[in-house]
Write a protein that holds these residues in place. Structure first.
Motif, mmCIF file in Angstrom:
data_model
loop_
_atom_site.group_PDB
_atom_site.id
_atom_site.type_symbol
_atom_site.label_atom_id
_atom_site.label_comp_id
_atom_site.label_asym_id
_atom_site.label_seq_id
_atom_site.Cartn_x
_atom_site.Cartn_y
_atom_site.Cartn_z
ATOM 1 N N PHE A 5 27.942 80.054 49.433
ATOM 2 C CA PHE A 5 29.213 79.749 48.806
ATOM 3 C C PHE A 5 30.388 80.114 49.699
ATOM 4 C CE2 PHE A 5 28.100 78.254 44.622
ATOM 5 C CZ PHE A 5 26.766 78.592 44.552
ATOM 6 N N PRO A 64 32.546 78.389 51.510
ATOM 7 C CA PRO A 64 33.822 77.699 51.257
ATOM 8 C C PRO A 64 34.482 78.182 49.977
ATOM 9 C CG PRO A 64 32.133 76.119 51.853
ATOM 10 C CD PRO A 64 31.454 77.428 51.642
ATOM 11 N N THR A 65 33.684 78.569 48.980
ATOM 12 C CA THR A 65 34.269 79.086 47.743
ATOM 13 C C THR A 65 35.012 80.382 48.009
ATOM 14 O OG1 THR A 65 32.273 78.262 46.702
ATOM 15 C CG2 THR A 65 33.770 79.539 45.333
ATOM 16 N N ILE A 86 38.271 79.564 49.526
ATOM 17 C CA ILE A 86 39.240 79.109 48.522
ATOM 18 C C ILE A 86 39.722 80.275 47.679
ATOM 19 C CG2 ILE A 86 39.515 77.668 46.474
ATOM 20 C CD1 ILE A 86 37.385 75.820 47.921
ATOM 21 N N VAL A 139 52.515 85.346 41.881
ATOM 22 C CA VAL A 139 52.477 85.465 40.415
ATOM 23 C C VAL A 139 52.519 86.934 40.007
ATOM 24 C CG1 VAL A 139 51.139 84.989 38.345
ATOM 25 C CG2 VAL A 139 51.244 83.308 40.190
ATOM 26 N N GLU A 157 55.818 88.373 40.304
ATOM 27 C CA GLU A 157 56.648 87.958 39.184
ATOM 28 C C GLU A 157 56.337 88.699 37.905
ATOM 29 O OE1 GLU A 157 59.563 86.099 40.378
ATOM 30 O OE2 GLU A 157 59.270 86.178 38.216
ATOM 31 N N LEU A 158 55.038 88.877 37.655
ATOM 32 C CA LEU A 158 54.640 89.386 36.334
ATOM 33 C C LEU A 158 54.803 90.899 36.206
ATOM 34 C CD1 LEU A 158 51.507 87.253 35.418
ATOM 35 C CD2 LEU A 158 53.800 87.099 34.519
ATOM 36 N N LEU A 159 54.525 91.620 37.305
ATOM 37 C CA LEU A 159 54.591 93.076 37.192
ATOM 38 C C LEU A 159 56.041 93.519 37.106
ATOM 39 C CD1 LEU A 159 51.845 94.362 39.625
ATOM 40 C CD2 LEU A 159 51.816 94.245 37.148
ATOM 41 N N PRO A 160 56.269 94.531 36.302
ATOM 42 C CA PRO A 160 57.662 94.993 36.157
ATOM 43 C C PRO A 160 58.145 95.644 37.454
ATOM 44 C CG PRO A 160 56.139 96.420 34.959
ATOM 45 C CD PRO A 160 55.327 95.306 35.487
ATOM 46 N N GLN A 201 61.802 99.719 35.806
ATOM 47 C CA GLN A 201 62.144 98.951 34.593
ATOM 48 C C GLN A 201 61.140 99.180 33.474
ATOM 49 O OE1 GLN A 201 62.603 94.782 35.503
ATOM 50 N NE2 GLN A 201 64.803 94.975 35.205
#
Lengths: 245, 862, 70
Positions: C43, C45-46, C49, C60, C63-66, C70
């Motif tokens: 696997f 190539p998996t 990826i 992401v 963005e999501l973690l405070p 805060q």
């Protein structure tokens, strides 16, 4: 272990596309999937023109780009040289189609049952054929093959998987020639074991100069061409067939 | 609503996750789930030997059958014609075997003709009764009103011939659209039934004259037998010169390409003859001893003859004996006939026919031909020199222990004879080979498969031109004394019977595996004429275009799934016979033709008895004594062939073929093969270099008041004249020719999806320079408009243009095959038949009533 | 905290890509049999990826973690 290769004699080929049809019927490929394709070429300007023909199956490369990129290992290289596609494992990501420089991969966009040329759902016909689609469905293709026992034969197996020329793995394992080779009316296609010095392919390659397509890409194809020269930028395709839906 | 990036991200992550989960859990990602191994049922595999049905030459097939279902058709390895291989049509035939669009049951028309039909399905009983009733009625009224038309016999033409004879019908074939002008020329000149092909085993120099190597047929055989032999000859060093307006047909096999102007092949042949005579490379011995070249011709053009002896009508033609210095009958012992010179015999000036020919050729120089054919004069001279050198005149070779003349030059020509001057062009090409002495010599010019003098050798020389009334295709008429039997002529006659001296209009038509509308030249003419038939019955597996428009009854025929035979399986060198054995039961309610004919004959009252269909079957198959079919009961089709096989000495009868498919008889011995090997050579006939009877026909036609257009090409020696089509106005500046495609040639295949996928649509091949001059790009839609130079009628069709460098700039080409079948999903939108553009009336027919596939057109953007 | 995690994801992601491509997928050295076309690990190539996905997920995560504090 055998080392299979194909030799194509361009001096004999008349571009009849019987190999395309033989492959189609033997491997039950759906509409517009042309595992074996035959180019009809024209070069030059009137009256100094040259018309010639070139069959192109899958190259079954020794350094196959398609094998390298398959995320799930559905496309793999067998020890006898055949580059096979396990249609049970394929997830249909089409990376192999992108990676292959020869364009031999075909993706099943449609449900194969609806993609075999005609509507075979005819009662009267089903009475004769038992309702198989296509009516000439070849039961050899359902079996697993190779020492690894994977399902690698046949086209139109499932929606959303890739398929390509298998060198008729289901025939080769029984000691038969691939359908295209067995049928060629001009005996222009040859198949055999390169490790056997007496096989047709070995003898032809010893005797005659040969070339392979896109050798500069380093894919190490197993399909050799004798009796001609590779196509150039001056070579035009005539009488093309629209492959792929 | 206030969406922050955070919310957006969370939301899309949640949505994405749900989607994937849903798919996974609903099981649609089937590929991640391994298919169950499944017990494979016991597979009973059988191989049924049979014979291909889809094309022309009935190649041997092995049908692979598993658990009773045919899954593929492969070539039969023992069959000499195809040696274990098949052309694309043979393989794709598997789909024809199962096509749900085949006619399922007999159908009777419920609406008017001339428009697509509305059909009601009926039982075989009802359909056969209706057909038999109509045939019985027309036979009682006047059998001439019954016309039987065929496309092709898919085996020995015995059961169809027998039906025609038993019914007393008038028969029409497809030959006038095939190559019959060449057949008539060869029958008249040499006495053999065929056109022109080489002795491939020995030929060293081949003129590929319009022969479509990569896609089509050739004399007698077809794809793939000829290409297989060609390749072997080329590997042996044979040189091939291609004479064709387009190169695609010969592909890379052409050593040289002469792009000849369409319709001018006669001029080239004459120029080659002229150059051969000029350079002296002629086989004098052959001309003196085996042709009428030394016969003395008077000033009026007829032979000088001795007084008639005994019962003879005419005396023997005389020759000038150089030994004794006088004119003697040509078959005098020890005569040394002169080929040249001028002599005075009995106060008339005479010349040997060869001298007349020589003088006739004097004006047909290569320089003259270069203007007409658009081939440079020096190339014509060089080809003539190469022909002369390669012919090795005077040399011999031993074959099968017999010493025979060795002349390894030949021509392969077939369909190209269907042009305006086709009969004379074929004669000129044969005469070219006669000058070299290559006829029936080793490596030389072949016409038939073995030396067998055809009945037309005598018949075409003794045509009795009658006075009207004539029959429906003007047999023995002042219009076409040598007559190939043309359906286009029949169509024209049906529209204007008084003009042609015909006093009846046929009423009943039987279409046997034929589809005249798209297949015959001049589709509009046939459309007009066929409306007049009162009752039309079509025997066909599919609803053809003709049947859909004009048939009253359609009887579904089986394709490969029937008994049919015997089928010649010779490849020219090996003799064999084969049969078509059904690999499965006929699909739906279709039936084999032989069964259909027996049933029709039975119900119409002419099956039994001494003059019945069964008696004729016996005659055609030469079944005698204990093998003959009893004339009082209806046999099964299998029984007919079983009796035939036993009559041939095959003990197991037809079971032999059910097991083996083909019976290879062995190599054809030289004694049977070569005309020169006969004793005496050619059975003593004199090949007709000089066509005296053609002159006689011309004079009789003139006496009977036939128009010049009919007698102008009846000349004793081939004579060039300007072509009718060239009289079209200059804006019709392109020649239209047609050609075949390997995907469909000579078959009912343009609706078979496996093949239609490879070539889905009609198109026009056009030289890029020509196209650009007219503002046409590759792939543009164009109008192709043809013009009839005599009537001024124009016709046009719309097709896609495709660039092709390997076609003359003044020529465009269109394939045949399209527009064949009605009501088939794959036949929709395929495009028009090229035959709309070709004309089938005077000016566009040969002097032998053969069709021509040339016309002047103009092409413009749609 | 989130910067560290983000950077970690990026580094691991690229690392996976490099390792899977050069060492697990691409054939090196002289081929000893046709099977050398096959990746070393089925696997591979998996995994490549996966590395790409991780790199993009870094954004992401960022963005999501405070934010700190805060």
């Amino acid at each position: 272990m055998a080392r299979y290769a194909m030799v194509i004699d361009l001096e004999r080929c008349t571009g009849c596309r019987a190999c395309v049809e033989a492959c189609k019927v033997e491997n039950n490929t759906p509409t517009a999937n042309l595992w074996m394709y035959v180019f009809r070429f024209e070069e030059g300007e009137y009256p100094n023109t040259h018309v010639w023909f070139m069959p192109r199956p899958c190259m079954h490369c020794d350094n196959a780009p398609c094998v390298k990129v398959c995320p799930v290992g559905a496309r793999y290289k067998r020890l006898d040289g055949l580059t096979a596609t396990d249609w049970e494992r394929c997830i249909g990501c089409r990376y192999c189609e992108v990676a292959c420089p020869y364009g031999v991969n075909y993706f099943n966009w449609k449900d194969p049952a609806e993609n075999y040329y005609l509507d075979w759902n005819d009662e009267d016909l089903a009475a004769v054929t038992g309702g198989t689609t296509p009516p000439y469905r070849n039961p050899d293709l359902d079996q697993p093959y190779g020492s690894e026992q994977r399902r690698v034969a046949g086209g139109g197996r499932a929606k959303g998987v890739i398929e390509k020329c298998t060198f008729c793995v289901h025939r080769v394992e029984q000691g038969l020639l691939p359908a295209c080779v067995a049928n060629c009316p001009l005996f222009a296609l040859h198949f055999g074991d390169l490790d056997d010095p007496n096989s047709t392919v070995s003898r032809l390659l010893r005797r005659k100069p040969s070339f392979r397509l896109l050798e500069e890409q380093g894919t190490q194809p197993r399909v050799y061409y004798i009796g001609g020269k590779p196509p150039t930028t001056e070579t035009r395709q005539i009488e093309e067939v629209k492959a792929r839906v | 609503m206030n969406i922050t990036r955070r919310t957006f991200l969370k939301g899309s992550a949640a949505a994405g996750g749900t989607l994937i989960a849903g798919r996974l859990l609903s099981g649609e990602l089937e590929t991640l789930v391994a298919a169950p191994p499944g017990a494979s049922p016991a597979l009973a595999e059988e191989w049924v030997p049979t014979t291909c049905w889809i094309g022309k030459q009935d190649c041997g097939i092995l049908a692979r059958r598993i658990n009773g279902r045919v899954i593929s058709l492969e070539g039969h390895p023992d069959h000499p014609r195809n040696r274990g291989t098949l052309c694309p049509k043979g393989i794709a035939q598997i789909m024809a075997l199962y096509d749900p669009n085949r006619v399922k049951a007999p159908m009777i028309r419920t609406n008017e003709k001339g428009v697509p039909g509305k059909w009601r399905q009926v039982t075989w009983d009802e359909a056969l009764n209706l057909v038999a009733e109509k045939i019985k009625a027309v036979r009682q009224k006047d059998p001439r009103l019954f016309v039987w038309q065929k496309g092709r016999s898919k085996a020995k033409a015995f059961y169809d011939k027998a039906f025609v004879k038993a019914a007393g019908a008038t028969k029409l074939g497809h030959g006038t659209y095939c190559s019959d002008a060449g057949y008539r020329a060869a029958e008249y000149t040499i006495g053999l039934h065929g056109v022109l092909h080489p002795d491939f085993r020995y030929t060293r120099y081949l003129l590929c004259w319009g022969w479509n190597v990569t896609n089509a047929g050739g004399n007698k055989f077809c794809w793939l037998t000829w290409p297989q032999q060609l390749i072997q000859a080329r590997e042996r060093g044979m040189k091939m010169v291609v004479i064709d307006p387009r190169l695609r047909s010969a592909g890379h096999f052409a050593d040289e390409w002469l792009p000849i102007r369409p319709g001018t092949d006669l001029a080239l042949a004459l120029a080659l003859c002229s150059t051969l005579v000029e350079q002296g490379t002629i086989d004098r011995a052959y001309l003196q001893n085996h042709t009428n070249a030394p016969f003395l011709v008077k000033e009026d053009g007829f032979f000088l003859r001795a007084a008639p002896e005994g019962e003879e009508e005419e005396g023997k033609p005389l020759v000038w004996d150089e030994a004794s210095g006088q004119a003697v009958p040509f078959d005098t012992e020890g005569v040394q006939p002169a080929l040249e010179g001028e002599f005075t015999v009995q106060n008339s000036k005479v010349k040997p026919a060869f001298q007349v020919f020589k003088e006739h050729l004097a004006s047909y120089t290569p320089e003259w031909a270069a203007e007409v054919c658009d081939i440079p004069a020096d190339i014509i001279r060089r080809i003539a020199r190469e022909l002369g050198e390669n012919a090795r005149i005077g040399s011999t070779i031993v074959v099968d222990g017999i010493t025979l003349p060795y002349r390894p030059v030949a021509i392969m020509a077939y369909h190209m004879t269907q042009q305006e001057l086709g009969f004379q062009a074929a004669r000129a090409m044969i005469m070219l080979m006669m000058l070299l002495g290559a006829i029936e010599a080793v490596g030389g010019q072949r016409i038939d498969l073995t030396w067998k003098i055809h009945k037309n050798w005598e018949k075409l020389d003794r045509v009795e031109i009658k006075d009207p009334p004539y029959n429906i295709y003007l047999k023995d008429s002042k219009f076409f004394p040598i007559n190939s039997g043309s359906p286009s002529v029949m169509a024209k006659v049906m529209l204007e019977p008084e003009k042609y001296g015909v006093d009846y209009t046929p009423e009943v038509l039987m279409l046997h595996m034929v589809n005249p509308m798209p297949s015959f030249t001049d589709e509009p003419l046939h459309m007009e004429a066929y409306k007049q038939f009162k009752f039309v019955v079509a025997i066909d597996p599919w609803l053809s275009k003709t049947a859909d428009l004009f048939a009253d009854v359609v009887l579904p025929a089986a394709t490969i799934e029937k008994y049919e035979g015997p089928i010649k399986a010779s490849d020219q060198y090996t003799d064999a016979v084969a049969f078509r054995i059904p690999p499965m039961n006929p699909l739906f309610q279709s039936r084999g033709e032989i069964e259909i004919y027996m049933d029709i004959a039975e119900r119409a009252g002419f099956l039994y008895g001494e003059k019945g269909y069964l008696a004729h079957l016996n005659k055609e198959l030469k079944l005698k004594d204990e093998f003959a079919l009893p004339l009082d009961r209806k046999p099964s089709v299998r029984e007919i062939f079983d009796r035939w096989a036993r009559a041939q000495g095959i003990e197991e009868g037809v079971a032999f073929f059910e097991k083996n498919g083909v019976k290879v008889k062995g190599p054809v011995p030289a004694k049977k093969y070569y005309g020169y090997a006969q004793e005496p050579p050619f059975n003593g006939i004199r090949h007709r270099l000089y066509g005296e009877s053609l002159l006689r026909y011309r004079q009789i036609m003139q006496e009977k008041g036939a128009d010049e257009i009919y007698w102008r090409d009846y000349t004793p020696l081939p004579t060039w004249r300007p072509l009718t089509m060239d009289q079209s106005p200059p804006e019709y500046d392109l020649y239209l020719i047609s050609f075949k495609k390997i995907e469909f040639k000579q078959s009912r295949a343009s609706q078979i999806p496996l093949l239609a996928e490879l070539a889905p649509q009609q198109y026009l091949e056009i030289n890029p320079k020509t196209a650009r001059e007219r503002g046409i790009a590759d792939g543009d839609e164009v109008w192709v408009e043809s013009h009839n130079a005599l009537t001024g009628e124009t016709r046009r069709v719309k097709v896609v243009a495709r660039y092709r460098e390997s076609i003359r700039p003044d020529t465009v080409g269109m394939p045949h095959h399209y527009g064949e079948v009605a009501r088939h999903p794959w036949a929709k939108g395929q495009g028009p038949t090229a035959n709309v553009l070709f004309f089938g009336t005077e000016g566009y027919l040969t002097n032998t009533a053969d069709a021509t596939f040339h016309v002047k057109v103009r092409v413009y953007k749609a | 905290m989130r910067t560290t995690l983000t950077l970690l994801l990026i580094v691991v992601g690229f690392g996976l890509q490099v390792v899977s491509y050069f060492f697990l997928a691409a054939p090196w050295g002289i081929p000893s049999s046709p099977a050398y076309s096959n990746p070393r690990v089925p696997f591979a190539p998996t995994i490549f990826i996966l590395g790409v996905v991780l790199v993009f997920l870094a954004a992401v995560v960022y963005e999501l973690l405070p934010e700190r504090g805060q």
